[in-house]
Scaffold this motif. Structure first.
Motif: not given
Length: 134
Positions: A24-26, A47-51, A76-79, A106-116
């Motif tokens: 993600d951008e953030a 957080v626990t992430v899986s693939v 997940e951290a950016a969120k 400074r805090t990182i603002s998460p980028v909201r996903s766009s519709a596209t």
């Protein structure tokens, strides 16, 4: 013809392993603390992430798995408005636990996903990120 088609399906499935896992951008503002020193940071959580670590009987490349886990942890951290992640354990069965921290002021603002959906980068425009090896 049918036999050739059956051989082609697993090859296509394996080539698609990293599709869909993008940073993600953030998350580009989230660093990975490979040295483990987060003593001056504020812990925000874990957080626990899986693939998928294998497809059928075929094990996936360990380096690819590690890279994907790092990308997912940074996303997940950016969120969580964090700026740092730290692996808490080695990957096991495609999962890995990460600590999430705020180390800067400074805090990182998460980028909201766009519709596209985001455009797929053209070949040659790939970004790489260091992954701690064994």
């Amino acid at each position: 013809m049918r036999k050739n088609l059956l051989l082609l399906v697993p090859v296509l499935a394996l080539s698609a392993c990293t599709w869909g896992i993008t940073m993600d951008e953030a998350a580009k503002n989230v660093r990975t603390a490979w040295n483990g020193d987060v003593s001056a940071c504020h812990e925000l959580g874990k957080v626990t992430v899986s693939v998928m670590d294998h497809i059928g009987p075929v094990n996936r490349n360990g380096m690819t798995i590690r890279e994907e886990l790092e990308v997912m942890a940074r996303n997940e951290a950016a969120k969580m408005h964090a700026d740092t992640v730290k692996p808490l354990a080695e990957p096991a069965d495609g999962s890995q636990a990460w600590g999430v921290y705020q180390c800067g002021t400074r805090t990182i603002s998460p980028v909201r996903s766009s519709a596209t959906p985001a455009a797929t980068p053209a070949p040659g425009n790939a970004q790489t990120f260091p992954v701690k090896g064994n």
